[in-house]
Each structure stands twice: as structure tokens, then as C-alpha cells.
Design a protein around this motif. Sequence first.
Motif, short mmCIF file in Angstrom:
data_model
loop_
_atom_site.label_atom_id
_atom_site.label_comp_id
_atom_site.label_asym_id
_atom_site.label_seq_id
_atom_site.Cartn_x
_atom_site.Cartn_y
_atom_site.Cartn_z
N PRO A 61 0.83 -1.20 0.00
CA PRO A 61 0.00 0.00 0.00
C PRO A 61 0.87 1.26 0.00
N ALA A 62 0.37 2.31 -0.59
CA ALA A 62 1.10 3.58 -0.61
C ALA A 62 1.34 4.07 0.81
N VAL A 63 2.46 4.75 1.00
CA VAL A 63 2.82 5.33 2.29
C VAL A 63 2.42 6.80 2.25
N ASP A 64 1.88 7.29 3.35
CA ASP A 64 1.45 8.69 3.41
C ASP A 64 2.59 9.65 3.09
N ALA A 65 2.26 10.70 2.36
CA ALA A 65 3.24 11.72 2.02
C ALA A 65 3.71 12.44 3.27
N ALA A 66 4.90 13.02 3.17
CA ALA A 66 5.45 13.79 4.28
C ALA A 66 5.83 15.17 3.77
N GLU A 67 5.81 16.15 4.66
CA GLU A 67 6.19 17.51 4.28
C GLU A 67 7.62 17.51 3.76
N GLY A 68 7.84 18.19 2.67
CA GLY A 68 9.18 18.28 2.10
C GLY A 68 9.53 17.17 1.12
N ASP A 69 8.58 16.28 0.82
CA ASP A 69 8.86 15.23 -0.15
C ASP A 69 9.24 15.81 -1.50
N ASP A 70 10.28 15.28 -2.10
CA ASP A 70 10.61 15.64 -3.47
C ASP A 70 10.01 14.58 -4.39
N ALA A 71 10.31 14.66 -5.68
CA ALA A 71 9.71 13.73 -6.64
C ALA A 71 10.12 12.29 -6.37
N VAL A 72 11.37 12.08 -5.95
CA VAL A 72 11.83 10.73 -5.65
C VAL A 72 11.05 10.17 -4.46
N ALA A 73 10.93 10.95 -3.40
CA ALA A 73 10.19 10.49 -2.22
C ALA A 73 8.73 10.23 -2.55
N GLU A 74 8.15 11.09 -3.37
CA GLU A 74 6.75 10.91 -3.75
C GLU A 74 6.56 9.59 -4.51
N LEU A 75 7.46 9.29 -5.43
CA LEU A 75 7.39 8.03 -6.17
C LEU A 75 7.53 6.84 -5.23
N LEU A 76 8.54 6.89 -4.38
CA LEU A 76 8.79 5.77 -3.47
C LEU A 76 7.61 5.53 -2.54
N ARG A 77 7.04 6.59 -2.00
CA ARG A 77 5.89 6.44 -1.11
C ARG A 77 4.69 5.86 -1.88
N TYR A 78 4.50 6.30 -3.10
CA TYR A 78 3.39 5.76 -3.89
C TYR A 78 3.57 4.25 -4.10
N LEU A 79 4.80 3.81 -4.23
CA LEU A 79 5.08 2.39 -4.44
C LEU A 79 5.18 1.60 -3.13
N GLY A 80 4.87 2.26 -2.02
CA GLY A 80 4.85 1.57 -0.73
C GLY A 80 6.19 1.49 -0.04
N ARG A 81 7.12 2.36 -0.42
CA ARG A 81 8.44 2.35 0.20
C ARG A 81 8.62 3.58 1.08
N ASP A 82 9.43 3.42 2.11
CA ASP A 82 9.81 4.52 2.98
C ASP A 82 11.08 5.14 2.41
N PRO A 83 11.03 6.39 1.94
CA PRO A 83 12.21 7.01 1.35
C PRO A 83 13.39 7.11 2.31
N LYS A 84 13.11 6.97 3.61
CA LYS A 84 14.16 7.07 4.61
C LYS A 84 14.61 5.70 5.10
N TRP A 85 14.23 4.63 4.37
CA TRP A 85 14.57 3.26 4.77
C TRP A 85 16.05 3.10 4.92
N THR A 86 16.47 2.39 5.97
CA THR A 86 17.86 2.03 6.15
C THR A 86 17.93 0.55 6.54
N ALA A 87 19.06 -0.07 6.20
CA ALA A 87 19.24 -1.50 6.51
C ALA A 87 19.39 -1.70 8.01
#
Length: 194
Positions: free
Chosen positions: A168-194
Motif C-alpha cells: 500500500p502507498a505510504v502517506d506523504a510527508a512535508e518536504g517530499d521531493d519527486a523521488v520520495a513521492e514516487l517511493l511512497r506511492y510504491l509503498g516504500r519509505d524514502p528514509k529506509w535504512t538497513a
Amino acid sequence: MTTEWNLLTEAHTALLDVVKGVKAEDWNRPTPCSEWTVAQVLQHAAGDQLGFAAAITGGDGPSWNPFSPSGEPIEDPVEFTSIATTAAADAWATIAKDAAQVPVPVPPNVLDAVTGVGACALDAAVHAWDIAVATGQPQPLSQWAAGEILVAAKQIVEPLRAWGAYAPAVDAAEGDDAVAELLRYLGRDPKWTA
């Protein structure tokens, strides 16, 4: 006929560059793709590229199931990636940008050329991001590519969510750029770390 697909070229370059930066000890690291290692993500991404090539050309697709990648070591990851991305690029080069119906390996199995090439670029670019963040490399997507891929994603992803192909898509966050917006739409956390 040879058609230039700048978006696909950028996505393929991102994937290949990231693969070149993976250290031997990193292939078994976890990734943002739940339960898949770096090697499995690459096997999936390469399989998808071969699947697009096969759909367009009528040739053979991958010899493995991209949705059940083994994670076994890849003898030459750069060559493995290059073969897959070249096959996809060569297939797309035969497709005119105004083609209304192009066979693709994702439902509904026929898309217009611009959406189809965006779907193919999505597979390469987003998995390049997955591998990059899993292995400590800089994220490889440009703002332009992310924005273009998001347009295609919004046309293909929703039906695939029902099959579990995307979280499922992840909610947008303030300050998202185009990369973060794409990743959240695809269900990824742009701030993911291993």
C-alpha cells in the motif's frame, strides 16, 4: 526504426551503476523489498527487463521466475545486468513513441508506448534505489526520472496491488521531493535504512 527512450536509458544506467557499486559481501543484505536480499532484488529486476523484451519481441523471457528469485550468487552481476537492460532497450528501440498498443508483461498486457516504457523504467529505477540504499550507496534517481515514472506508475500500480506486487502507498510527508513521492506511492519509505 530506432527510438530514443531517455527515461529508460536513465533507469538502466542507474541500475547498472548501482550494481557496479555492490561489494561481494553485500549481496545477502536485506533490502526495502520485504524478505528479499540484494541478490534477489537484482534477479527480479533483471528478470523484469527480460520479460519486457520478450513481450515486445516474442522471444524467450528469463529462465527463472522473477517473482521467486533464488538469491543464489550471480557469477558476474554487471554482465548479468547489462544483458537484461540491453535486451529491454533494444526491444523498446523498435517501438514508436506514438504506438497505441505495445505488448507488456504486466496487466493488462498491452499499454501505450509511453506508459509501457515508463513501466519498464520503473522496474529498473526503483530496484536500483532498493539496491543502493541496502548497500550504502547514494540514491540513484533523478527528480526528472522519478516524476516521469510516477506518471506511469499511477496508471499501472493499482491493479497490481491486489496481487501483492506493490505494498500500500505510504502517506506523504512535508518536504517530499519527486523521488520520495514516487517511493511512497510504491509503498516504500524514502528514509529506509538497513
